[in-house]
Enzyme design. Structure first.
Site, PDB file in Angstrom:
ATOM      1  N   SER A   1       0.813  -1.211   0.000  1.00  0.00           N
ATOM      2  CA  SER A   1       0.000   0.000   0.000  1.00  0.00           C
ATOM      3  C   SER A   1       0.850   1.266   0.000  1.00  0.00           C
ATOM      4  O   SER A   1       2.008   1.265   0.414  1.00  0.00           O
ATOM      5  CB  SER A   1      -0.912   0.027   1.219  1.00  0.00           C
ATOM      6  OG  SER A   1      -1.605  -1.183   1.349  1.00  0.00           O
ATOM      7  N   GLN A   2       0.206   2.345  -0.462  1.00  0.00           N
ATOM      8  CA  GLN A   2       0.831   3.667  -0.467  1.00  0.00           C
ATOM      9  C   GLN A   2       1.062   4.113   0.985  1.00  0.00           C
ATOM     10  O   GLN A   2       0.168   3.992   1.818  1.00  0.00           O
ATOM     11  CB  GLN A   2      -0.149   4.608  -1.172  1.00  0.00           C
ATOM     12  CG  GLN A   2       0.263   6.041  -1.233  1.00  0.00           C
ATOM     13  CD  GLN A   2      -0.891   6.904  -1.748  1.00  0.00           C
ATOM     14  OE1 GLN A   2      -1.917   6.386  -2.177  1.00  0.00           O
ATOM     15  NE2 GLN A   2      -0.708   8.201  -1.680  1.00  0.00           N
TER      16      GLN A   2
END
Ligand code: SAH
Length: 655
Positions: free
Chosen positions: A64-65
């Protein structure tokens, strides 16, 4: 190139992308400042470890970011001592951040292989006491419940009741929820009592799909199944030097006009593939026109060369203006040598293949003249003009770079003089116009151009939607006059960027009122046209950092999640052809028709803000008839001297 001082990059990421974007939870910030994200990304992507973007970790999954990881933890309100369940272990990165925060972490993933490698990685990094297991996370982990927080890092169609009920009273569940598999709203649910919950909607996000009993059920449709469907439909392409490569495109040989695209102006494979396809169409299927996204006078040099005619007036060497490498490269040189050899076997001059420039008459020389003039009298406006000319590529909108007011004022002051400079240039050009050129650029078109020159140059100078449309309309009209001049049975191959040849009405360009030559050809020729798009995932590309800048070999970033390119990369076939004209009502086309991002690299590539500058929304199966894929590509090789603009040179160098 990003530096690999990871500690420094990490500090910068936390300051700029996490704290800088509003995350205030001190515990989360401290934990993110400690976990070495570089240990969680694949080796090939190390330099992007601290970019604020999700990255592929294999199996179609992503890490994930960073900002999203931090935001979810802040929303879940996690603190030291909490029991936290994470669904979607992936690389193990967010589990490590939670452990660093002092939580008792349980994490699970439906992919056993990901759980195994995450477990090894976490152990190696010294994170102890994390509970890991593989299985369907939508069922939760009842034996370890209840939890203070549950964080789900994949998006499902709803909030699973099973997970809500494994919360302690007051506990929070953070989960992306959406009707589409890749686009969700971030939901926070708090358990307020035995049977009562408060839900809050925190806005849109894009996660990979949550697959399971209380998630998405099967793989039939949408982002997951689509990769399998692409893999099944993809026709692997033979090696570029294999004669069977060209044969793969015999299916479009009956068209009057074949348009071949490219998703950058500096990728070797795109030029070589188009060369092989065009050679086949010429030698076997009667095509005699090669019309390219270049200025008419430049292409005319090549035309004389390949038709064994004497060189024209050497007033200006061919392709001497930015971006020189786009046509002055080894790949194009090879193709032009082939055309010359081929024409050598055709006795009648009139039947020989011609090479034509479709672009706005003198586009690049005009721009060069404007910049040169402004550099002398008003350097500040020259800087703005350089930025503006980026707008001739639709994907280079960067509205934040300059204040509109300042821009307009500076531009207005110079307008008269600039238009004068351009008109002088046009007069000089026309004086040089020789017989060969007049033969094809018909008299009427010339007259219209001269009459409209002032307005045309003003539009060009200001740069806008109308200058884009003016340009593509001009390309289309030029193509029509060439076809008319070469007779009713003539057939043409067009080489231009995907953004010119992929039907604009099927992309976000249409929404801005922009059209292009592909759309105009479809409207005019209907079934008698084939639009072929080209795409890539990663590798290198020749491009500049700004208008008029030097050519550089730049690293192409792996395509981002939610893009067509990502799906093609996941299909795992290195080179393939996808025939989008087949089975139009089938599952593949239906699945692909859901709008997605598509990448366009122009003469300028700015990887640092790639999403904004280079991705746009498109509907691929309506945009193109065929899609040619090269997962990994390399930069074109510019011809020696391509950067020297001051020296008289003829095309090609040995002439
Ligand atoms: N948190 C991860 C990112 C995970 S991506 C990181 O920081 O690296 C989402 C993950 O959810 C994928 O690995 C996917 O396999 C997993 N997933 C999808 N559906 C699931 C389910 N029903 N149960 C458990 N994991 C699931």
């Amino acid at each position: 190139m990003a530096s690999t001082d990871f500690a420094e990059n990490r500090r910068r990421m936390v300051d700029r992308d996490i704290a800088g974007r509003g995350i205030t939870d001190g515990g989360v910030l401290a934990a993110m400042g400690k976990v070495p994200r570089e240990a969680f990304v694949p080796d090939g992507l190390l330099e992007y470890a601290y970019d604020d973007s999700p990255l592929p970790i294999g199996g179609g999954q992503t890490i994930s970011q960073p900002y999203i990881v931090a935001m979810m933890m802040q929303l879940a309100g996690v603190k030291a001592g909490d029991r936290v369940l994470e669904i979607g272990t992936g690389s193990g990165y967010s589990a490590a951040v939670l452990a660093e925060l002092g939580c008792k972490v349980f994490t699970m993933d439906r992919h056993a292989a990901l759980v195994r490698s995450a477990a090894m990685r976490l152990r190696r990094l010294g994170y102890k006491g994390i509970g890991l297991k593989s299985g369907d996370g939508t069922l939760g982990w009842p034996e370890e419940s209840p939890f203070d927080a549950v964080i789900v890092t994949a998006g499902g169609p709803g909030i699973p009741d099973t997970l809500s009920r494994q919360l302690k009273p007051g506990g929070r569940l953070v989960i992306p929820v959406g009707e589409q598999e890749r686009f969700q709203r971030l939901m926070v649910r708090q358990r307020t009592g035995e049977d009562s919950f408060d839900d809050e909607d925190l806005g849109s996000v894009a996660f990979v799909p949550l697959i399971g009993t209380h998630g998405w059920k099967t793989k039939e449709t949408g982002a997951v199944g689509i990769v399998d469907l692409i893999r099944q439909a993809a026709e692997p392409l033979p090696d570029l030097d294999d004669p069977r490569f060209g044969e793969m495109f015999d299916r479009i040989a009956d068209k009057r006009v074949v348009l071949l695209g490219e998703s950058s102006h500096g990728t070797s494979e795109f030029y070589r593939a188009r060369g092989k396809i065009t050679e086949r169409l010429i030698s076997r299927h009667g095509f005699t026109i090669v019309a390219v996204e270049a200025d008419w006078p430049d292409a005319a040099h090549v035309d004389r060369f390949i038709r064994h005619r004497p060189p024209g007036s050497p007033d200006e060497p061919a392709f001497s203006c930015f971006p020189t490498w786009m046509w002055r490269n080894v790949e194009v040189e090879g193709f032009i040598d082939w055309l010359r050899r081929h024409n050598g076997t055709i006795p009648d001059r009139q039947d020989r293949v011609g090479f034509y420039g479709l672009d706005l008459y003198n586009l690049r020389s005009s721009i060069a003249a404007v910049l040169e003039y402004l550099d002398r009298i008003d350097p500040e406006t020259a800087g703005m003009a350089r930025e503006r000319y980026g707008c001739l590529s639709p994907w280079q909108r960067d509205p934040t770079s300059y204040g509109e007011a300042a821009l307009e004022a500076g531009f207005k002051a110079c307008e008269k003089a600039v238009v004068g400079v351009l008109q002088d240039l046009l007069k000089k050009r026309l004086a040089y116009l020789n017989q060969d050129e007049a033969e094809w650029l018909d008299v009427q078109q010339n007259a219209r151009l001269i009459a409209a020159a002032e307005e045309y140059y003003r539009t060009l100078y200001y740069g806008s939607t109308s200058s884009w449309n003016l340009r593509d309309r001009h390309m289309f009209e030029t193509l029509q006059s060439i076809l008319a001049a070469r007779g009713p049975r003539s057939k043409a191959v067009v080489w231009a960027h995907n953004s010119h040849i992929g039907d604009a009405s099927a992309t976000e360009m249409g929404r801005y009122g922009e059209l292009n030559i592909g759309q105009l050809c479809r409207e005019a020729f209907g079934e008698d046209v084939a639009l072929v798009g080209f795409g890539t995932d990663r590798g290198t590309v020749a491009a500049a950092s700004g208008w008029d800048g030097p050519v550089e070999v730049k690293q192409v970033r792996p395509s981002i999640d939610g893009s067509y390119e990502r799906l093609c990369a996941e299909a795992g076939i290195p080179e393939f052809l996808l025939d989008l004209t087949l089975d139009r009502d089938g599952a593949l086309i239906t699945g692909l028709k859901r709008q997605r991002l598509e990448r366009a690299i122009g003469v300028i590539y700015r990887p640092e803000n790639e999403r904004q500058s280079h991705y746009f929304h498109a509907n691929l199966p309506d945009q193109f008839d065929h899609w040619v894929w090269f997962a990994e590509t390399t930069a074109v090789t510019p011809l020696a001297g391509a950067e020297r603009r001051d020296q008289a040179e003829t095309w090609p160098s040995g002439l």
